[in-house]
Design a protein around this motif. Structure first.
Motif, short mmCIF file in Angstrom:
data_model
loop_
_atom_site.label_atom_id
_atom_site.label_comp_id
_atom_site.label_asym_id
_atom_site.label_seq_id
_atom_site.Cartn_x
_atom_site.Cartn_y
_atom_site.Cartn_z
N GLY A 258 48.04 29.65 35.52
CA GLY A 258 48.28 30.82 36.36
C GLY A 258 49.44 31.64 35.83
N ILE A 259 50.48 30.94 35.42
CA ILE A 259 51.66 31.66 34.91
C ILE A 259 51.31 32.41 33.62
N LEU A 260 50.51 31.77 32.78
CA LEU A 260 50.08 32.43 31.55
C LEU A 260 49.29 33.70 31.87
N SER A 261 48.45 33.59 32.87
CA SER A 261 47.64 34.72 33.29
C SER A 261 48.52 35.83 33.86
N LEU A 262 49.53 35.40 34.61
CA LEU A 262 50.46 36.36 35.21
C LEU A 262 51.22 37.10 34.11
N PHE A 263 51.57 36.36 33.08
CA PHE A 263 52.24 36.99 31.94
C PHE A 263 51.33 38.06 31.32
N ALA A 264 50.05 37.70 31.17
CA ALA A 264 49.10 38.64 30.57
C ALA A 264 48.98 39.92 31.41
N LEU A 265 49.19 39.77 32.70
CA LEU A 265 49.04 40.91 33.61
C LEU A 265 50.33 41.70 33.78
N PRO B 52 53.45 52.16 39.31
CA PRO B 52 54.21 50.91 39.18
C PRO B 52 54.24 50.13 40.49
N LEU B 53 54.26 50.87 41.62
CA LEU B 53 54.22 50.20 42.92
C LEU B 53 52.91 49.42 43.06
N ALA B 54 51.81 50.07 42.66
CA ALA B 54 50.52 49.40 42.72
C ALA B 54 50.53 48.15 41.84
N HIS B 55 51.12 48.28 40.67
CA HIS B 55 51.18 47.15 39.74
C HIS B 55 51.94 45.98 40.37
N GLY C 83 52.15 40.79 43.03
CA GLY C 83 52.57 40.04 44.22
C GLY C 83 51.40 39.30 44.85
N GLY C 84 50.30 40.00 45.00
CA GLY C 84 49.12 39.35 45.56
C GLY C 84 48.64 38.22 44.68
N TYR C 85 48.71 38.45 43.37
CA TYR C 85 48.27 37.42 42.42
C TYR C 85 49.09 36.15 42.60
N VAL C 86 50.42 36.34 42.67
CA VAL C 86 51.31 35.18 42.82
C VAL C 86 51.01 34.47 44.15
N ARG C 87 50.79 35.27 45.17
CA ARG C 87 50.55 34.71 46.50
C ARG C 87 49.31 33.79 46.49
N GLY D 156 43.97 49.93 46.73
CA GLY D 156 43.45 48.65 46.28
C GLY D 156 44.55 47.60 46.22
N ALA D 157 45.70 48.00 45.68
CA ALA D 157 46.80 47.04 45.51
C ALA D 157 47.34 46.58 46.87
N ILE D 158 47.50 47.52 47.81
CA ILE D 158 48.00 47.13 49.14
C ILE D 158 47.01 46.16 49.80
N ALA D 159 45.73 46.54 49.75
CA ALA D 159 44.71 45.70 50.41
C ALA D 159 44.62 44.34 49.72
N TRP D 160 44.79 44.32 48.43
CA TRP D 160 44.75 43.05 47.67
C TRP D 160 45.92 42.16 48.09
N ALA D 161 47.09 42.76 48.16
CA ALA D 161 48.28 41.98 48.49
C ALA D 161 48.17 41.41 49.93
N ARG D 162 47.46 42.09 50.80
CA ARG D 162 47.37 41.65 52.20
C ARG D 162 46.10 40.86 52.49
N ALA D 163 45.21 40.70 51.50
CA ALA D 163 43.91 40.07 51.76
C ALA D 163 44.08 38.63 52.25
#
Lengths: 519, 200, 470
Positions: A335-342, A368-371, A376-380, A270-277
Motif C-alpha cells: 500500500g505504501i509503495l502504491s501511495l508513493f506512486a500516487l 492540489p486540494l483534490a490530490h 487522504g481517502g487512499y490512506v484511510r 470526486g476527491a471529496i466524495a472519495w475521501a468521505r465514502a
C-alpha cells in the motif's frame, strides 16, 4: 501482427475456457489456463517495448475514393503504457481471484480475458473507426454483464443511461470527423485538427463521466471486486488513449476555460466524495472521477505525459485497493509503495503529472486540494484492516500477494523503462508544496478533531450528483414530446394538407434564401 | 372542325360548368350531388380538352370520368351515414375558401397561358380552378369520398392543362387507367369503411 | 427473349400465380424467395444484348420490348441494379416468413417490383410517373386488406403520391422544350421547379412526409416498410436519371445545395420526431424519413462518390430496415397488443431475440459501429463534411434522434420487468425461428464489418448512369 499478439493470446484462452466450460463440465483447471494466458500476454506486452513504435493495419485502402472504415493499430509511447496497465490489472485480478475462488467461475474468467483483450485492442486503436468499434464492444460487454447482474429497475435504468452517454461519446467522434472534413482533412489520431479536438474531448468527457458529471447515472451500479474492478477501470482506460492523443492539439481559449472548469469540478467533487465514502468499493466511482478530472485537465492543458500519469494512476493504485479484499499489516508495504506512486513526489510515476499545472491557470489552484483528498481517502481505506486469509493453501497467499504487488511494481517500473512521452515546459513544484500544506492542514485537523458540518456535504452532493439535471432532461423530453405531438396532430389531422401547404410556403421561402446564400 | 370551333368559342360555358361542379363537390353534403358534380366536371373537362384534342380522344376523358363516378356511386357510399356540415360557420368558411381559389386563379391564369403556348384562356382558368378547388377540398377532407373526389378534381385540372401540350394516345390511355384506378381504389376504401362500421 | 420480359413480365406473371396460391403461406413464401433469388442470379449471370454460347448453340437476350408503340429498355449496365432489386425482394420475402404479414405479400412484392422496374425501363422515361402511380394504386388494397378500416394515412399516401405525377409529366414537356432552346433560363427554372416538386411528393420530402408515420400506424408495419424501402429507392434512381440526362441540372450548384439542405431538413425533422416517439411502428416511419434525407444529402455531394454513397446506404439499409420491420411486426403479432411502448414494458425478457434485433436495427440505421450501417454512414459523414460542415453537423444531430429512439426502445423492452410475474421465462420457438434469427443477426452484424469485400459490387451500380457515375 506482433502488436496484437497479447490480444490473440487472451481471446484464444477465453475461447478455450468457454469451450471447456461448456463441453467438459468436470474440467477444473480453468483458472490455470486464464492465469497462464494473462501472464503470457503481460510478458509479451513488456517485450513489445523493445520494438516500439509498432503498427498493424487490416483492410486499409487510403487511396479509395471514399473513406472506408479499416482496422488500424499502433503501439507507441501513449498506447503501450495503457496496454500494459490493462494487462497488469487483468493479471492482478486473476491472481487475487485465487483467494476469492467461491465468487469466481470459468464464465467470469473467460469474460475477464475477453474484456481485457478488447480493452487492449481499444487502447491500441490508431484511427477513429477502430476506436469506435472497440469502444462499442467494451460498452456492450459492460452493459450486458451489468444487466445480467442488476435486478433493481432503478439501477438497471442507470446502466442504460450510462450506456447512452457512451454512445453519445461515439456520436461526438462522428462530429469530430465532420469537423475535420470541414477543415479539409481526414480525422487521424496521429494528427488531430483543431476543429475536431473539441468533439474528441467531449467524447472522452462523456465516456469518462466527467463532462457533464455523471454521478447520478453511475452511483450504486457496481460493487463487485474482481470483475467489477475490470468493468469499472477498463472503460476509462480505453478513453485515455484518445484523451492523450487529443492533448497534442491546443484548444480555443473559450472552450479551454469551460473544459478546465468541468475537469476541476469533477476532480474536486470526486476527491471529496472519495475521501468521505463508506468503503473503497462505494468510493470507486469517485476515485475514477477524481483522477479522470485531473487527467482531463492535463489534456486541456496540452500535456500528454500528465494525461497518462494521472490516467494510469486510476488503474494501478486504484486496482490495488479495490482488489485487496484482505488487508493485513503484512501487506502494508504494498500500500505504501502504491501511495508513493500516487504521491507525485520526484521519482514517482505521477511526478510527470505535475506538468498539468503548466501553463498556470487560476482554476487549477483547486487541483492540489483534490490530490490531497484522494491521497487522504487512499490512506484511510488502506489502513482499514480485515481478517487475514485463512483456511487456504500457502500458494493462494503467494498468488494473492503477487497479484497485488505486481500493480505498483509495474507502474513504477514502466515509468522508468517505458518510452518517454514528449513533454512541453518545466515541471512546476508549487502544486507539490500546496499539497504538503494541504496534508499538514489535514493532519492538524485530524489531530484537533476538526469537524466539517455534514450538511455542507449533503448540499454539495445535491448539486453535484446532477439529479436536477436528470429532472431537467425529463422535463425537456416531456416538453419535446408534447410539442411533437402538437405538430403531429396538425400535420396528420383533418386539416393536415392545408398545414402542409402553409409549411411548404415557409420552407420554400427559407430554402430560396439559403440556396441563394450558397448552402 | 365546326364542333371544335364551337367548343373554342363557347369555352366560357365549360369554365362555368367546372365552377358549378367544383362548388357542388366542395360545398354539398349529399353523395348523390357530389357524384353528379363529378359527372358535370368531366363534361367540362371534355369540353376544354376538345379545344386541343380530336373529339374522339377528348371524349375518352368524359367517358372515363363518368365511369369513375359510376364506380364511386355503387361503392357503398350510399350506405354510409351522411356527414353534416355546421351552419353557418363551416359553410361561410368553405364559401370564402372557394372565393379565394377563384381570386387566385384570376391572378395565375395569365401566367399559365404564358407558360403553355397555344393555351386557351378558358383552359388555363378551367384547369387552375379544378386544381385549386381540389387542393382546398383535400385540405379540409382527410378521408372518405371527399378525399377521392378532391384527388380526381386535381387530376382533372391537370389533364386540361396537359392536353394543351401532349396529345399522345398512350398518355391519354395511361391517364385514363390512373383515373379509373383511383376510382376503383376509392370504391375499395369506401367499401372497407362500410364493412368495418357494419361489423362494429 | 428480351430483358424486359425476363425482369418485368416474368415477375409480374409470377406475382399473379403466387396470388392464387397465397393461402399456402409458407410454400408461397419459400417459392417466392427462390424465384426472386433466381431472378437476381440471372441478372448477375446473363448478359444483355450479347451473344452467349451455350454448348453448340447460342442465345441472346435483347434489351428492348415494345408495346403500344412505346419501348421498355433494359441495358447491360442495368444488370447490377436488377440484381440489387431482386436481392432486396428476396430478402423482404424471406423476412415475411418471420414477420407474417397478410398472405398476399409475396405476390404483391413481385408485381410492385415489376411495375417499378418497368417505370425505370420505359421510354420516354417520363412515363415512369404514370407507372409509379399505377404501382401506388395497386399497393392500396394490399396495405389495407378487406375488412380493415382505412385511416387518414392511406388517403394521404394516395393523395401525395398522385400529386407527384402531374408535376413530373409537366416537367417532361418543359424538358423537351429545353432541348430545343437550351439557354432559356425561364424554362430551366420551371422545369427544375416542377421536377423538384414532383420528386418531393413522391419521396415524401418534408413537409409531404406526414403520411409515412400515419400509414405505418394504421397498416401492417412490415408491408408499409417494404413500400417505404422500395418506392423511395426507385423514385430516387428515377430522379438521378434526370441529373444524368440533363447537363443544366447536373452542373447546377443550386440543385446540389438544395438537395443537401432538403436532405438535412429531413434528417433533422425525422430525428427530432423519432427521438420523442413512443410507437414502435411510427419510429420505423421516421427512420425511413431520415434515410431518404441521408440519400438526398449523399446525392447532394454532387459527384460520383455521392451516388456511390447513395447506393451503398441503400444496399446496407436492407440489412437494418428489414430485420427491424420484421421484428416489429413479429412483436405486434405475438404480443397481440399495440406497438405503443408503454404496452411493451419488459417484452424483451419474453422475446429477447426479436427485441434485440429491433433495437440493433435502429442502431444500425443510425450507423453505430459493429452493425450493418456503420461502414456506409462512416463514409457518409466523412464525405458530406467537406461540402457543408454546418449542414452535416445538423444532420448528425438529427441522426442522433435515431440513437435516442433505439435507446428508448431498449429501455422499455429490456430494463423493466413485465408486470405479470413469470412472463420473463422466454418464449421457445422452433428451428425455423432460430434460422431466421441467425440469418438476420449474421447479416446485421457481418455486413458492417468489412465493406471492402462488397464495395466493388456497389461500384458497378454507377454504370447505370452514363455521366453521373463517371
Amino acid at each position: 501482427m506482433l502488436l496484437l499478439t497479447p490480444v490473440l493470446i487472451l481471446l484464444g484462452a477465453a475461447a478455450l475456457i468457454s469451450l471447456l466450460g461448456l463441453f467438459r463440465p468436470r474440467f477444473t483447471s480453468h483458472w490455470l489456463i486464464a492465469i497462464t494466458s494473462a501472464l503470457a500476454a503481460w510478458v509479451v506486452v513488456w517485450l513489445l517495448v523493445l520494438k516500439l513504435p509498432l503498427e498493424f493495419g487490416l483492410l486499409e485502402d487510403i487511396s479509395y475514393r471514399l473513406a472506408l472504415p479499416a482496422l488500424s493499430f499502433r503501439g507507441d509511447e501513449i498506447t503501450w503504457p495503457l496496454a500494459l496497465a490493462v494487462s497488469t490489472v487483468l493479471l492482478s485480478v486473476l491472481f487475487t481471484d485465487a483467494a476469492r475462488a467461491v465468487e469466481a467461475s470459468w464464465l467470469i474468467w473467460a469474460g475477464d480475458l475477453g474484456f481485457a483483450a478488447i480493452g487492449i485492442t481499444a487502447v491500441l486503436a490508431r484511427n477513429p473507426a477502430t476506436m469506435m468499434l472497440a469502444w462499442l464492444l467494451v460498452d456492450l460487454i459492460e452493459m450486458s454483464i451489468l444487466l445480467r447482474q442488476l435486478e433493481e429497475e432503478r439501477i438497471r435504468r442507470r446502466a442504460v443511461v450510462f450506456f447512452a452517454t457512451n454512445l453519445l461519446g461515439i456520436v461526438a467522434v462522428f462530429g469530430a470527423m465532420i469537423a475535420a472534413g470541414g477543415a479539409g482533412v481526414g480525422l487521424n489520431l496521429d494528427q488531430i485538427p483543431q476543429q475536431s479536438v473539441i468533439y474528441l474531448i467531449l467524447a472522452v468527457g462523456l465516456r469518462m463521466g466527467v463532462f457533464p458529471l455523471q454521478v447520478a447515472f453511475l452511483r450504486d451500479v457496481h460493487h463487485q471486486r474482481s470483475q467489477g474492478t475490470l468493468l469499472r477501470l477498463i472503460p476509462p482506460a480505453v478513453s485515455l488513449s484518445l484523451l492523450a492523443h487529443s492533448a497534442t492539439t491546443p484548444l480555443a481559449d473559450g472552450w479551454r476555460q469551460m473544459f478546465i472548469f468541468f475537469a476541476v469540478l469533477a476532480a474536486v467533487y470526486g476527491a471529496i466524495a472519495w475521501a468521505r465514502a463508506k468503503n473503497e468499493l462505494r468510493g470507486r466511482l469517485f476515485w475514477i472521477f477524481g483522477l479522470a478530472g485531473m487527467s482531463f485537465a492535463a489534456a486541456v492543458q496540452g500535456q500528454q505525459g500528465a494525461v497518462l500519469a494521472w490516467g494510469l494512476a486510476i488503474l494501478y493504485p486504484g486496482s490495488l485497493l479495490f482488489l485487496a479484499s484482505v488487508r493485513t499489516r503484512g501487506m502494508l508495504p504494498l500500500g505504501i509503495l502504491s501511495l508513493f506512486a500516487l504521491s507525485a513526489v520526484p521519482f514517482s510515476p505521477t511526478y510527470a503529472g505535475l506538468r498539468l499545472y503548466y501553463p498556470f491557470d487560476m482554476l487549477l489552484l483547486l487541483l492540489p486540494l483534490a490530490h490531497v483528498l484522494l491521497l487522504g481517502g487512499y490512506v484511510r481505506f488502506m489502513l482499514r484492516q480485515t481478517e487475514p486469509l485463512s483456511g487456504v493453501e500457502p500458494w493462494v497467499r503467494v498468488s494473492y500477494a503477487i497479484g497485488l504487488g505486481i500493480l505498483p511494481v509495474t507502474f513504477i517500473a514502466s515509468s522508468f523503462l517505458g518510452p518517454k512521452v514528449p513533454a512541453a515546459g518545466p515541471i512546476p513544484i508549487w502544486p507539490l508544496l500546496l499539497s504538503f500544506v494541504g496534508i499538514a492542514t489535514g493532519v492538524v485537523g485530524y489531530w484537533r478533531r476538526w469537524k466539517i458540518p455534514s450538511k455542507i456535504f449533503e448540499y454539495l452532493d445535491k448539486v453535484f450528483s446532477l439529479r436536477w439535471m436528470l429532472t431537467g432532461l425529463r422535463w425537456l423530453d416531456e416538453f419535446m414530446g408534447r410539442f411533437a405531438a402538437l405538430v403531429t396532430r396538425l400535420l396528420e389531422g383533418d386539416g393536415g394538407v392545408l398545414w402542409t401547404l402553409v409549411i411548404l410556403v415557409i420552407f420554400a421561402s427559407l430554402l430560396g434564401q439559403l440556396v441563394s446564400a450558397g448552402g | 372542325m365546326i364542333v371544335s370551333n364551337f367548343f373554342d368559342q363557347n369555352a366560357i360555358i365549360a369554365v362555368i360548368l367546372l365552377g358549378i361542379a367544383g362548388g357542388l363537390m366542395f360545398l354539398v353534403n349529399s353523395w348523390r350531388w357530389r357524384v353528379a358534380g363529378l359527372a358535370l366536371m368531366y363534361l367540362g373537362v371534355f369540353w376544354l380538352v376538345a379545344i386541343s384534342w380530336p373529339l374522339g380522344l377528348a371524349a375518352i376523358k368524359m367517358v372515363v370520368g363518368w365511369m369513375a363516378g359510376a364506380i364511386l356511386g355503387v361503392s357503398g357510399v350510399n350506405l354510409l351515414p351522411p356527414t353534416r356540415r355546421r351552419w353557418p360557420t363551416e359553410w361561410i368558411f368553405l364559401a370564402l375558401a372557394f372565393l379565394l381559389v377563384i381570386v387566385a386563379v384570376s391572378r395565375l391564369a395569365p401566367v399559365i397561358t404564358d407558360w403553355f403556348p397555344g393555351c386557351h384562356p378558358a383552359q388555363a382558368w378551367g384547369g387552375l380552378l379544378l386544381i385549386g378547388t381540389g387542393l382546398i377540398h383535400l385540405g379540409v377532407a382527410s378521408r372518405g369520398l371527399r378525399t377521392i373526389l378532391s384527388i380526381l378534381t386535381i387530376l382533372a385540372g391537370f389533364e386540361i392543362l396537359y392536353a394543351v401540350v401532349e396529345t399522345s394516345t398512350l398518355v391519354a390511355g395511361l391517364l385514363a387507367v390512373v383515373t379509373l384506378g383511383l376510382a376503383l381504389t376509392g370504391a375499395y376504401l369506401l367499401g372497407n369503411i362500410y364493412e368495418t362500421e357494419n361489423a362494429g | 427473349m428480351s430483358a424486359p420480359l425476363i425482369w418485368i413480365g416474368l415477375p409480374a406473371f409470377i406475382g399473379g400465380i403466387l396470388f392464387l396460391t397465397r393461402g399456402y403461406r409458407l410454400t408461397t413464401g419459400i417459392f417466392g424467395g427462390i424465384l426472386s433469388a433466381l431472378l437476381a442470379v440471372s441478372a448477375w449471370l446473363l448478359p444483355i444484348d450479347e451473344v452467349v454460347p451455350l454448348g453448340s448453340r447460342a442465345f441472346e437476350i435483347g434489351d428492348r420490348f415494345s408495346i403500344l408503340g412505346r419501348d421498355f429498355l433494359l441495358l447491360n449496365t442495368d444488370r447490377a441494379w436488377l440484381l440489387l432489386i431482386y436481392l432486396f425482394l428476396t430478402m423482404w420475402i424471406i423476412g415475411s416468413l418471420f414477420a407474417r404479414p397478410h398472405s398476399g405479400f409475396v405476390s404483391f412484392g413481385f408485381v410492385f417490383t415489376a411495375l417499378l422496374v418497368a417505370a425505370l425501363a420505359v421510354e420516354p422515361f417520363l412515363y415512369a410517373a404514370l407507372l409509379i402511380e399505377i404501382a401506388v394504386l395497386l399497393a392500396v388494397p394490399f396495405l389495407l386488406p378487406p375488412g380493415s378500416q382505412p385511416g387518414r394515412g392511406i388517403y394521404r399516401f394516395l393523395a401525395f403520391q398522385t400529386l407527384g405525377m402531374p408535376f413530373i409529366l409537366l416537367a417532361g414537356w418543359f424538358l423537351a422544350g429545353l432541348e430545343a432552346s437550351p439557354g432559356d433560363s425561364a424554362l430551366v427554372l420551371r422545369a427544375g421547379g416542377l421536377i423538384g416538386f414532383g420528386l418531393a411528393f413522391l419521396l415524401a420530402v418534408v413537409p409531404f412526409h406526414s403520411w409515412i408515420p400515419t400509414l405505418i400506424e394504421e397498416c401492417e408495419p412490415y408491408l408499409v416498410s417494404f413500400i417505404l424501402f422500395m418506392l423511395p429507392a426507385f423514385v430516387a434512381v428515377f430522379g438521378l436519371g434526370f441529373l444524368d440526362r440533363f447537363v443544366w441540372l447536373r452542373e447546377s450548384e443550386g440543385v446540389y445545395a438544395g438537395l443537401r439542405i432538403v436532405g438535412m431538413l429531413m434528417i433533422l425533422v425525422g430525428g427530432a420526431w423519432v427521438a420523442v416517439e413512443r410507437h414502435l411502428g411510427r419510429m420505423l416511419g421516421y427512420a425511413a424519413i431520415i434515410e431518404i434525407g441521408a440519400g438526398l444529402m449523399a446525392v447532394g455531394i454532387g459527384s460520383s462518390e455521392g451516388v456511390l454513397l447513395f447506393f451503398w446506404m441503400l444496399f446496407v439499409r436492407i440489412f437494418s430496415a428489414m430485420p427491424w420491420a420484421a421484428s416489429v411486426s413479429w412483436l405486434q403479432e405475438e404480443s397481440g397488443i399495440g406497438l405503443e411502448l408503454p404496452n411493451l414494458v419488459g417484452f424483451g425478457h419474453r422475446y429477447p431475440i426479436a427485441a434485440g434485433i429491433l433495437v440493433s436495427g435502429g442502431f444500425s440505421l443510425a450507423g453505430l459501429p459493429l452493425l450493418a450501417g456503420f461502414g456506409a454512414k462512416f463514409a457518409f459523414w466523412q464525405a458530406i463534411s467537406s461540402d457543408s460542415p454546418v449542414l452535416s453537423l445538423a444532420a448528425l444531430a438529427g441522426n442522433t434522434g435515431l440513437v435516442i429512439a433505439s435507446l428508448r426502445a431498449l429501455n422499455t423492452l429490456f430494463i423493466s420487468f413485465p408486470v405479470q410475474q413469470g412472463d420473463d421465462q422466454g418464449v421457445h420457438n422452433g428451428a425455423f425461428y432460430w434460422l431466421m434469427v441467425g440469418l438476420f443477426g449474421f447479416l446485421l452484424f457481418v455486413i458492417g464489418l468489412f465493406p471492402q469485400v462488397y464495395i466493388t459490387f456497389i461500384e458497378r451500380l454507377l454504370f447505370v448512369f452514363e455521366r453521373l457515375g463517371a
